[in-house]
Design a protein around this motif. Structure first.
Motif, short mmCIF file in Angstrom:
data_model
loop_
_atom_site.label_atom_id
_atom_site.label_comp_id
_atom_site.label_asym_id
_atom_site.label_seq_id
_atom_site.Cartn_x
_atom_site.Cartn_y
_atom_site.Cartn_z
N GLU A 59 -17.63 7.16 -1.96
CA GLU A 59 -17.87 6.54 -0.66
C GLU A 59 -17.49 5.06 -0.74
O GLU A 59 -18.10 4.29 -1.49
N PRO A 60 -16.49 4.61 0.03
CA PRO A 60 -16.07 3.20 -0.07
C PRO A 60 -16.92 2.29 0.83
O PRO A 60 -17.44 2.72 1.85
N TYR A 61 -16.99 1.03 0.41
CA TYR A 61 -17.61 0.01 1.27
C TYR A 61 -16.63 -0.36 2.38
O TYR A 61 -17.01 -0.57 3.53
N ALA A 62 -15.34 -0.43 2.01
CA ALA A 62 -14.28 -0.74 2.98
C ALA A 62 -12.96 -0.20 2.44
O ALA A 62 -12.77 -0.11 1.22
N THR A 63 -12.06 0.17 3.35
CA THR A 63 -10.74 0.70 2.96
C THR A 63 -9.64 -0.12 3.61
O THR A 63 -9.67 -0.38 4.82
N TYR A 64 -8.66 -0.54 2.79
CA TYR A 64 -7.53 -1.34 3.28
C TYR A 64 -6.22 -0.66 2.91
O TYR A 64 -6.08 -0.08 1.84
N TRP A 65 -5.26 -0.74 3.82
CA TRP A 65 -3.87 -0.40 3.51
C TRP A 65 -3.05 -1.67 3.68
O TRP A 65 -3.07 -2.31 4.73
N ILE A 66 -2.33 -2.05 2.62
CA ILE A 66 -1.56 -3.28 2.63
C ILE A 66 -0.12 -2.99 2.21
O ILE A 66 0.17 -1.95 1.60
N LYS A 67 0.78 -3.92 2.53
CA LYS A 67 2.19 -3.75 2.17
C LYS A 67 2.80 -5.14 1.99
O LYS A 67 2.31 -6.14 2.53
N PRO A 68 3.90 -5.23 1.22
CA PRO A 68 4.58 -6.54 1.08
C PRO A 68 5.11 -7.00 2.43
O PRO A 68 5.66 -6.21 3.19
N GLU A 69 4.91 -8.28 2.74
CA GLU A 69 5.31 -8.81 4.04
C GLU A 69 6.82 -8.79 4.23
O GLU A 69 7.32 -8.49 5.31
N LYS A 70 7.55 -9.12 3.18
CA LYS A 70 9.01 -9.13 3.28
C LYS A 70 9.61 -8.74 1.95
O LYS A 70 9.01 -8.92 0.88
N LYS A 71 10.79 -8.18 2.00
CA LYS A 71 11.48 -7.74 0.80
C LYS A 71 12.20 -8.90 0.15
O LYS A 71 13.01 -9.57 0.79
N THR A 72 11.91 -9.16 -1.11
CA THR A 72 12.58 -10.23 -1.82
C THR A 72 13.50 -9.69 -2.91
O THR A 72 14.42 -10.36 -3.35
N ASP A 78 9.18 -5.64 -5.99
CA ASP A 78 8.26 -6.32 -5.06
C ASP A 78 6.83 -5.80 -5.22
O ASP A 78 5.87 -6.59 -5.29
N ILE A 79 6.69 -4.47 -5.24
CA ILE A 79 5.36 -3.87 -5.39
C ILE A 79 4.73 -4.30 -6.71
O ILE A 79 3.56 -4.70 -6.77
N ALA A 80 5.51 -4.21 -7.80
CA ALA A 80 4.99 -4.57 -9.12
C ALA A 80 4.54 -6.03 -9.17
O ALA A 80 3.46 -6.34 -9.70
N LEU A 81 5.34 -6.94 -8.60
CA LEU A 81 5.00 -8.36 -8.61
C LEU A 81 3.73 -8.62 -7.81
O LEU A 81 2.83 -9.35 -8.26
N GLU A 82 3.62 -8.03 -6.62
CA GLU A 82 2.47 -8.31 -5.75
C GLU A 82 1.18 -7.70 -6.31
O GLU A 82 0.11 -8.29 -6.20
N VAL A 83 1.29 -6.52 -6.91
CA VAL A 83 0.11 -5.92 -7.53
C VAL A 83 -0.36 -6.78 -8.71
O VAL A 83 -1.56 -7.02 -8.88
N GLU A 84 0.60 -7.27 -9.49
CA GLU A 84 0.25 -8.15 -10.60
C GLU A 84 -0.44 -9.42 -10.09
O GLU A 84 -1.48 -9.84 -10.63
N LYS A 85 0.09 -10.03 -9.04
CA LYS A 85 -0.50 -11.24 -8.47
C LYS A 85 -1.92 -10.97 -7.95
O LYS A 85 -2.83 -11.78 -8.14
N LEU A 86 -2.09 -9.81 -7.30
CA LEU A 86 -3.41 -9.47 -6.75
C LEU A 86 -4.46 -9.36 -7.84
O LEU A 86 -5.55 -9.93 -7.73
N TYR A 87 -4.12 -8.67 -8.92
CA TYR A 87 -5.13 -8.45 -9.96
C TYR A 87 -5.31 -9.65 -10.87
O TYR A 87 -6.37 -9.82 -11.47
N ASN A 88 -4.30 -10.51 -10.94
CA ASN A 88 -4.51 -11.80 -11.61
C ASN A 88 -5.49 -12.65 -10.80
O ASN A 88 -6.38 -13.30 -11.36
N ALA A 89 -5.33 -12.63 -9.47
CA ALA A 89 -6.22 -13.40 -8.61
C ALA A 89 -7.65 -12.84 -8.66
O ALA A 89 -8.62 -13.59 -8.53
#
Length: 218
Positions: A59-72, A78-89
Motif C-alpha cells: 500500500e503506497p503513501y503516494a504514487t508518482y509517474w515521472i519522465k525526462p523533460e527533454k531528450k539530451t 537520459d533515464i540512467a543519468l536522471e535516475v542516478e541524479k535522483l538517488y544521489n539527491a
C-alpha cells in the motif's frame, strides 16, 4: 654475472606479477532470501487451485509517474543519468532489483535476438558480472554503478518483450520503483518521510510529472 643475474630476477618478477581479479560490480541475492529481506517487493504467481494469478503490491503513501523533460542523448542514457541524479539527491547508497515473478534475468527471447547489438551488449554486461541464464534472484546495485546498470537494464526492458516486471527498492524499504519501456518511471512512496524527501530530490533532476491519471502531482 651479478648484473645479468639481477636482470634475470627483475624479468622473472615481472612475469610473476598477479593479474588483478575481475571486479564484480553487482551483488547477487538468492530469490527467496531477497523476498524474505525485502518483503515489500511486488509479487505475482499462478494459483492452480484458484486458476488465477495472485498478486501483491504494498500500500503506497503516494504514487508518482515521472519522465525526462527533454531528450539530451539516447533515451537509455537520459533515464540512467536522471535516475542516478535522483538517488544521489536522496542519499540512497544502493538499490535492489527483483522481478515480480520467477523469471531469469537473461531470457531465451533475448538470447535469440542476436541482431540487436544493444540487447546483446546488455546481456554481456550481466554475464561479466556473473549473472547467467539461470539466475532469477535479486541484484543489489551500488550508487557508483547505478548509471551503467540502468542503461543495460533499460535496454533489456525496451527490447526484450519477456523481460518484465522488475521493481526496485532501497535498503530501508521506503519506496518501490519501476521503469516502463516508454521511459516513464513510477515511484511509490511507502512512507510520509520518503514522500517529503522525494518531492525535494526530484527538483534536482530533469524529471517532470508524466500526468498519469490517478497519480499524485509533483
Amino acid at each position: 654475472m651479478g648484473r645479468s643475474h639481477g636482470l634475470l630476477v627483475i624479468l622473472k618478477s615481472c612475469f610473476l606479477l598477479k593479474v588483478p581479479d575481475l571486479v564484480i560490480m553487482l551483488k547477487k541475492i538468492n530469490r527467496q532470501d531477497c523476498l524474505a529481506t525485502y518483503s515489500i517487493f511486488p509479487t505475482r504467481y499462478y494459483d492452480p487451485k484458484e486458476e488465477d494469478e495472485v498478486m501483491y503490491f504494498p500500500e503506497p503513501y503516494a504514487t508518482y509517474w515521472i519522465k525526462p523533460e527533454k531528450k539530451t542523448s539516447s533515451l537509455e542514457e537520459d533515464i540512467a543519468l536522471e535516475v542516478e541524479k535522483l538517488y544521489n539527491a536522496l542519499n540512497i547508497r544502493c538499490l535492489i532489483f527483483l522481478c515480480d515473478f520467477d523469471s531469469t534475468w537473461i531470457t531465451s527471447n533475448a538470447l535469440c535476438n542476436r541482431n540487436n547489438k544493444a540487447l546483446q551488449k546488455s546481456i554481456d554486461y550481466l554475464r561479466t558480472n556473473k549473472v547467467n541464464e539461470k539466475f532469477n534472484g535479486g541484484i543489489s546495485v551500488d550508487k557508483d554503478e547505478l548509471r551503467v546498470f540502468i542503461e543495460s537494464f533499460f535496454t533489456l526492458t525496451r527490447y526484450d518483450s519477456t523481460f518484465s516486471d522488475y521493481y526496485f527498492t532501497d535498503e530501508d524499504k521506503t519506496m518501490i520503483g519501476y521503469i516502463h519501456y516508454s521511459g516513464e518511471v513510477r515511484i511509490d512512496a511507502l512512507t510520509e518521510q520518503f514522500n517529503s524527501f522525494f518531492l525535494r530530490a526530484v527538483k534536482q533532476t530533469n524529471f517532470v510529472d508524466a500526468f498519469r491519471r490517478g497519480t499524485s502531482r509533483l
